[in-house]
Design a protein around this motif. Sequence first.
Motif, PDB file in Angstrom:
ATOM      1  N   GLN A 174       0.821  -1.200   0.000  1.00  0.00           N
ATOM      2  CA  GLN A 174       0.000   0.000   0.000  1.00  0.00           C
ATOM      3  C   GLN A 174       0.859   1.255   0.000  1.00  0.00           C
ATOM      4  O   GLN A 174       0.513   2.267  -0.602  1.00  0.00           O
ATOM      5  N   GLU A 175       2.015   1.200   0.684  1.00  0.00           N
ATOM      6  CA  GLU A 175       2.883   2.361   0.771  1.00  0.00           C
ATOM      7  C   GLU A 175       3.502   2.700  -0.582  1.00  0.00           C
ATOM      8  O   GLU A 175       3.671   3.871  -0.926  1.00  0.00           O
ATOM      9  N   LEU A 176       3.876   1.687  -1.338  1.00  0.00           N
ATOM     10  CA  LEU A 176       4.476   1.890  -2.655  1.00  0.00           C
ATOM     11  C   LEU A 176       4.163   0.699  -3.537  1.00  0.00           C
ATOM     12  O   LEU A 176       4.451  -0.444  -3.185  1.00  0.00           O
ATOM     13  N   ASN A 177       3.562   0.985  -4.688  1.00  0.00           N
ATOM     14  CA  ASN A 177       3.205  -0.058  -5.649  1.00  0.00           C
ATOM     15  C   ASN A 177       3.719   0.388  -7.015  1.00  0.00           C
ATOM     16  O   ASN A 177       3.247   1.379  -7.564  1.00  0.00           O
ATOM     17  N   LEU A 178       4.713  -0.339  -7.539  1.00  0.00           N
ATOM     18  CA  LEU A 178       5.308   0.031  -8.820  1.00  0.00           C
ATOM     19  C   LEU A 178       4.846  -0.920  -9.914  1.00  0.00           C
ATOM     20  O   LEU A 178       5.002  -2.137  -9.795  1.00  0.00           O
ATOM     21  N   ASN A 179       4.286  -0.353 -10.953  1.00  0.00           N
ATOM     22  CA  ASN A 179       3.841  -1.137 -12.103  1.00  0.00           C
ATOM     23  C   ASN A 179       5.029  -1.369 -13.032  1.00  0.00           C
ATOM     24  O   ASN A 179       5.811  -0.447 -13.286  1.00  0.00           O
ATOM     25  N   PRO A 180       5.207  -2.581 -13.558  1.00  0.00           N
ATOM     26  CA  PRO A 180       6.328  -2.827 -14.478  1.00  0.00           C
ATOM     27  C   PRO A 180       6.268  -1.975 -15.741  1.00  0.00           C
ATOM     28  O   PRO A 180       7.273  -1.818 -16.438  1.00  0.00           O
ATOM     29  N   SER A 181       5.101  -1.410 -16.044  1.00  0.00           N
ATOM     30  CA  SER A 181       4.999  -0.527 -17.200  1.00  0.00           C
ATOM     31  C   SER A 181       5.841   0.734 -17.018  1.00  0.00           C
ATOM     32  O   SER A 181       6.217   1.387 -17.996  1.00  0.00           O
ATOM     33  N   LEU A 182       6.167   1.077 -15.761  1.00  0.00           N
ATOM     34  CA  LEU A 182       7.078   2.192 -15.521  1.00  0.00           C
ATOM     35  C   LEU A 182       8.460   1.877 -16.089  1.00  0.00           C
ATOM     36  O   LEU A 182       9.136   2.752 -16.646  1.00  0.00           O
ATOM     37  N   LEU A 183       8.874   0.618 -15.942  1.00  0.00           N
ATOM     38  CA  LEU A 183      10.175   0.201 -16.462  1.00  0.00           C
ATOM     39  C   LEU A 183      10.161   0.150 -17.981  1.00  0.00           C
ATOM     40  O   LEU A 183      11.089   0.656 -18.636  1.00  0.00           O
ATOM     41  N   THR A 184       9.115  -0.428 -18.573  1.00  0.00           N
ATOM     42  CA  THR A 184       9.068  -0.517 -20.039  1.00  0.00           C
ATOM     43  C   THR A 184       8.961   0.876 -20.664  1.00  0.00           C
ATOM     44  O   THR A 184       9.509   1.131 -21.731  1.00  0.00           O
ATOM     45  N   ALA A 185       8.275   1.802 -19.978  1.00  0.00           N
ATOM     46  CA  ALA A 185       8.195   3.178 -20.478  1.00  0.00           C
ATOM     47  C   ALA A 185       9.556   3.852 -20.408  1.00  0.00           C
ATOM     48  O   ALA A 185       9.942   4.609 -21.308  1.00  0.00           O
ATOM     49  N   ALA A 186      10.315   3.570 -19.338  1.00  0.00           N
ATOM     50  CA  ALA A 186      11.649   4.143 -19.196  1.00  0.00           C
ATOM     51  C   ALA A 186      12.587   3.590 -20.263  1.00  0.00           C
ATOM     52  O   ALA A 186      13.413   4.326 -20.823  1.00  0.00           O
TER      53      ALA A 186
END
Length: 214
Positions: A174-186
Amino acid sequence: MITVRISFKKRDEASYISLLDLQRVMQRVLKRSGLPVWHTLGFNPHIYMTFACPLSLGQESECECVDVKTEAEAPDFAQWQTALNAIMPTGIEVYRVEPVKMKADAIAYACYRIRYPASAAPLLEQYNTLDSVPVEKKSKRGVRMVEMKDYVPALTLEPEGESVSFAVCLPAAQELNLNPSLLTAALEARFGLSAASASILRTEFLTADKQKFQ
């Protein structure tokens, strides 16, 4: 009353079923199955359901789950699995039904297998030479900068015929949720690798001490 966890895979065309539609699918399937699931009370009773870590549209998964309740004293979970699979839409397969062992808030990490065409390997390897990969994470609370290298220091590539893949485990609390799409976008922004050419498969959930979520 027993809380039951229905674990299922969501692959192929089923990856394009949104969470809202998935809730409707599960409501219909559970009603059609005739299984003794508990309904909420009130003027509009419906089947109680809780999904853990909703999956992004277009991503596949081997570890989805939904919790329901039953007042049955000795439910036959093997029969539950058979009954549900008999009427599930294509791409969704129930692989385990059992009483809940861990609450969903025990999930701290989600692990993924990300695949690209084999031709992307030279560009993917360049990620390992970077010292910093800041990304913007947008949420209802605003925009914050996240250093992707803190969570994915390097990519370990594994050839798979005409594809190449790598595994990552990202925060899913809940504190931090990172979607792998952040990596593919980067990767697209840095190296021109089309994010649309990547396939993302969620493989498992882990607890804070990196134990398998059950």
